[in-house]
Scaffold this motif. Structure first.
Motif, mmCIF file in Angstrom:
data_model
loop_
_atom_site.group_PDB
_atom_site.id
_atom_site.type_symbol
_atom_site.label_atom_id
_atom_site.label_comp_id
_atom_site.label_asym_id
_atom_site.label_seq_id
_atom_site.Cartn_x
_atom_site.Cartn_y
_atom_site.Cartn_z
ATOM 1 N N GLN A 174 0.859 -0.453 -0.034
ATOM 2 C CA GLN A 174 -0.127 0.186 -0.191
ATOM 3 C C GLN A 174 0.809 1.737 0.209
ATOM 4 O O GLN A 174 0.537 2.332 -0.522
ATOM 5 C CB GLN A 174 -0.763 0.115 1.281
ATOM 6 C CG GLN A 174 -1.564 0.930 1.354
ATOM 7 C CD GLN A 174 -2.667 1.364 2.788
ATOM 8 O OE1 GLN A 174 -2.750 0.126 2.671
ATOM 9 N NE2 GLN A 174 -2.751 2.687 3.035
ATOM 10 N N SER A 194 -5.339 7.145 8.389
ATOM 11 C CA SER A 194 -6.579 6.839 7.328
ATOM 12 C C SER A 194 -8.014 7.827 7.391
ATOM 13 O O SER A 194 -7.480 8.510 8.612
ATOM 14 C CB SER A 194 -7.002 5.370 7.605
ATOM 15 O OG SER A 194 -6.338 4.387 7.058
ATOM 16 N N ILE A 311 -16.297 2.864 5.443
ATOM 17 C CA ILE A 311 -15.054 3.224 4.698
ATOM 18 C C ILE A 311 -16.438 3.736 3.235
ATOM 19 O O ILE A 311 -17.302 2.509 2.602
ATOM 20 C CB ILE A 311 -14.568 2.117 4.429
ATOM 21 C CG1 ILE A 311 -13.903 1.897 5.029
ATOM 22 C CG2 ILE A 311 -13.302 2.291 2.988
ATOM 23 C CD1 ILE A 311 -12.611 2.974 5.821
ATOM 24 N N TYR A 316 -11.432 5.437 -0.103
ATOM 25 C CA TYR A 316 -10.556 6.472 1.133
ATOM 26 C C TYR A 316 -9.432 7.245 1.406
ATOM 27 O O TYR A 316 -9.216 6.322 -0.027
ATOM 28 C CB TYR A 316 -10.853 6.017 2.290
ATOM 29 C CG TYR A 316 -10.253 4.292 3.090
ATOM 30 C CD1 TYR A 316 -9.027 5.036 3.657
ATOM 31 C CD2 TYR A 316 -10.364 3.488 2.378
ATOM 32 C CE1 TYR A 316 -8.654 4.162 3.977
ATOM 33 C CE2 TYR A 316 -9.521 2.531 2.183
ATOM 34 C CZ TYR A 316 -8.453 2.779 3.170
ATOM 35 O OH TYR A 316 -7.836 1.554 3.757
ATOM 36 N N THR A 318 -5.486 7.608 2.155
ATOM 37 C CA THR A 318 -4.801 7.839 3.295
ATOM 38 C C THR A 318 -3.054 8.957 3.071
ATOM 39 O O THR A 318 -2.976 8.699 1.524
ATOM 40 C CB THR A 318 -4.231 5.961 3.254
ATOM 41 O OG1 THR A 318 -5.474 5.161 3.230
ATOM 42 C CG2 THR A 318 -2.385 5.468 3.769
ATOM 43 N N PRO A 383 -5.301 -2.475 7.926
ATOM 44 C CA PRO A 383 -6.188 -2.948 7.171
ATOM 45 C C PRO A 383 -6.383 -4.521 6.175
ATOM 46 O O PRO A 383 -4.990 -4.966 5.673
ATOM 47 C CB PRO A 383 -6.083 -1.790 5.469
ATOM 48 C CG PRO A 383 -4.898 -0.692 6.952
ATOM 49 C CD PRO A 383 -4.204 -1.690 7.405
ATOM 50 N N ALA A 388 -7.601 -2.158 1.941
ATOM 51 C CA ALA A 388 -6.301 -1.044 1.469
ATOM 52 C C ALA A 388 -6.368 -1.400 -0.670
ATOM 53 O O ALA A 388 -5.508 -0.290 -1.048
ATOM 54 C CB ALA A 388 -4.933 -2.242 1.336
ATOM 55 N N ARG A 390 -8.648 -0.353 -1.668
ATOM 56 C CA ARG A 390 -9.897 1.097 -1.890
ATOM 57 C C ARG A 390 -9.157 2.075 -1.120
ATOM 58 O O ARG A 390 -10.014 3.343 -1.510
ATOM 59 C CB ARG A 390 -11.270 0.705 -0.652
ATOM 60 C CG ARG A 390 -11.853 -0.033 -1.652
ATOM 61 C CD ARG A 390 -12.792 -0.221 -0.747
ATOM 62 N NE ARG A 390 -14.094 0.667 -0.254
ATOM 63 C CZ ARG A 390 -15.199 0.482 0.506
ATOM 64 N NH1 ARG A 390 -15.112 -0.426 1.474
ATOM 65 N NH2 ARG A 390 -16.066 0.552 0.619
ATOM 66 N N THR A 391 -7.859 2.089 -0.597
ATOM 67 C CA THR A 391 -7.477 3.503 -0.515
ATOM 68 C C THR A 391 -6.544 4.014 -1.651
ATOM 69 O O THR A 391 -6.650 3.844 -2.812
ATOM 70 C CB THR A 391 -6.093 3.039 0.696
ATOM 71 O OG1 THR A 391 -6.118 4.109 1.119
ATOM 72 C CG2 THR A 391 -5.216 2.212 0.321
ATOM 73 N N HIS A 392 -6.592 5.625 -1.629
ATOM 74 C CA HIS A 392 -6.023 6.598 -2.009
ATOM 75 C C HIS A 392 -5.151 7.374 -1.926
ATOM 76 O O HIS A 392 -5.722 7.753 -1.082
ATOM 77 C CB HIS A 392 -7.237 7.326 -2.884
ATOM 78 C CG HIS A 392 -7.795 6.295 -4.039
ATOM 79 N ND1 HIS A 392 -8.210 6.144 -4.583
ATOM 80 C CD2 HIS A 392 -9.166 5.513 -3.578
ATOM 81 C CE1 HIS A 392 -8.762 5.607 -5.335
ATOM 82 N NE2 HIS A 392 -9.646 4.546 -4.846
ATOM 83 N N SER A 393 -4.080 7.792 -2.507
ATOM 84 C CA SER A 393 -3.223 8.814 -2.134
ATOM 85 C C SER A 393 -3.600 10.406 -2.591
ATOM 86 O O SER A 393 -3.849 10.402 -3.941
ATOM 87 C CB SER A 393 -2.129 8.255 -2.521
ATOM 88 O OG SER A 393 -1.803 7.491 -1.283
#
Length: 415
Positions: A174, A194, A311, A316, A318, A383, A388, A390-393
């Protein structure tokens, strides 16, 4: 179950101390401080402010500058971090993982909690970094947007992979490839942060909250919605809700988010934009739902059964707080050994058990389960693969974008 040494806190004692942190003078912890945005003098002045201070514009220099490494002769590491962002014994004065590192390596860690705000700390060290001088620090912990700035300016040293076998092997997928430090050549995450939607079930009184759209559009929540004063979190979560990728958005996309949030402000839907002080409002029910940080939610849920989180289907955000070795650090090899130590599963688990942020270390979950099974099973700390995914930066910004976007966001929030 792991047997705790007498001077260590049990999980129950840790929970009690966390409650005292929130209610007493110790509340100024890393998670209790505003994760300062890239605003202030740097954002307001942009490239001009950097040049006026005698600092080259970001991107003008490449690669860090080393100096003679005194690691072999001086068995020490000077480590600057945020307050209450590491494990501690009952006295709060000693840190068991640092003691264990010293026992294993013979290297003593001079640990200083002198980072209270990203911009404030940057203002403290930039004259030395710009002048090519030693800051007196071997490791500094910076939030990703400022870490990106320091790397672009050429003020962080490139890490030696030979000294980081655990970090290279155990870093979670991630966090492996941020656009501002491809391949983690200059930085490794200390912890992940998060951003989710938190809510108070009693205050919702049956209203369903699953998305940012629910926060912005449900009239039953008017005046009881909170967003974060950290631009990247509030803008990023809204970009996702609008079907945009925070890693690839355009200026028009940003303006569309500002317009959407401004509409919610104008009609009184959003109560206010906050730092971590939303936690009190959420617990009391003054806020029914808000954009929140996962580390806060873990603690709030432990104290209040009405607090929970969701979520969004859209995903979402991070972010990361990152360890870097600044230019001219005297003890680079020692610093790399300490970075690598925290990527061994056991120290990583001990750290996560205490501070409850996202563990960036593969293998940490198994060790964490020996200390605190509930924490190991909490996806806000470790996570799941599905979570994980579904996470975005938030993408790295140019200096020009940084200044323009912060100015627009400040106008929105009234900062």
């Amino acid at each position: 179950m792991e047997q705790y040494e007498p001077d260590r806190l049990t999980p129950a004692q840790v929970a009690a101390m966390r409650r005292s942190f929130r209610n007493g003078s110790a509340s100024l912890s890393r998670r209790s401080l505003l994760r300062a945005s890239a605003g202030g003098v740097l954002a307001a002045g942009g490239l001009g402010a950097l040049s006026a201070c005698g600092i080259p514009a970001a991107g003008k220099t490449q690669g860090g500058t080393s100096s003679q490494d005194h690691s072999a002769q001086e068995k020490v590491v000077n480590f600057s971090n945020w307050p209450q962002y590491i494990d501690a014994d009952k006295s709060g004065k000693r840190h068991p993982t640092l003691d264990e590192f010293a026992r294993q390596t013979g290297i003593q860690v001079k640990y200083t909690e002198d980072i209270n705000d990203n911009n404030e700390f940057f203002g403290k060290v930039k004259p030395q970094l710009a002048a090519g001088q030693d800051t007196g620090r071997d490791i500094i912990v910076l939030t990703d947007w400022l870490a990106a700035r320091v790397i672009r300016l050429g003020w962080a040293q490139k890490l030696d992979p030979a000294n980081l076998p655990h970090a290279f092997a155990n870093l979670s997928d991630q966090f492996r490839a941020p656009d501002w430090d491809p391949g983690r050549a200059y930085s490794y995450p200390w912890q992940g942060v998060s951003t989710v939607i938190a809510y108070n079930k009693k205050a919702l009184n049956g209203i369903e909250v699953k998305s940012i759209s629910d926060l912005l559009d449900n009239p039953g929540l008017k005046g009881r919605v909170g967003f974060l004063s950290e631009m990247r979190d509030s803008i990023g979560m809204t970009l996702l809700d609008m079907g945009k990728d925070p890693a690839k958005f355009t200026g028009d996309d940003f303006d569309a988010v500002i317009a959407r949030l401004q509409k919610a402000v104008d009609k009184g839907q959003i109560r206010r934009f906050t730092g971590n002080d939303y936690t009190s409002d959420l617990s009391k029910g003054d806020l029914a739902a808000c954009v929140a940080w996962g580390g806060d939610v873990v603690q709030l849920k432990a104290d209040n059964p009405d607090i929970d989180y969701v979520i969004p289907e859209a995903g979402y955000m991070t972010s990361t707080d990152n360890m870097l070795i600044p230019n001219k650090a005297r003890h680079k090899a020692n610093a790399e050994r300490l970075i690598d130590f925290y990527y061994e599963p056991k120290p990583a688990a001990e750290l996560s058990a205490y501070i409850n942020y996202v563990c960036p270390v593969n293998g940490g979950q198994e060790e964490l389960a020996k200390i605190d099974k509930a924490a190991a099973d909490n996806p806000l700390i470790v996570p799941t693969k599905a979570m994980a995914a579904r996470t975005h930066s938030f993408r790295a910004l140019s200096e020009k974008e940084d200044a323009a976007y912060e100015e627009k966001f400040a106008k929105l929030t009234g900062a």
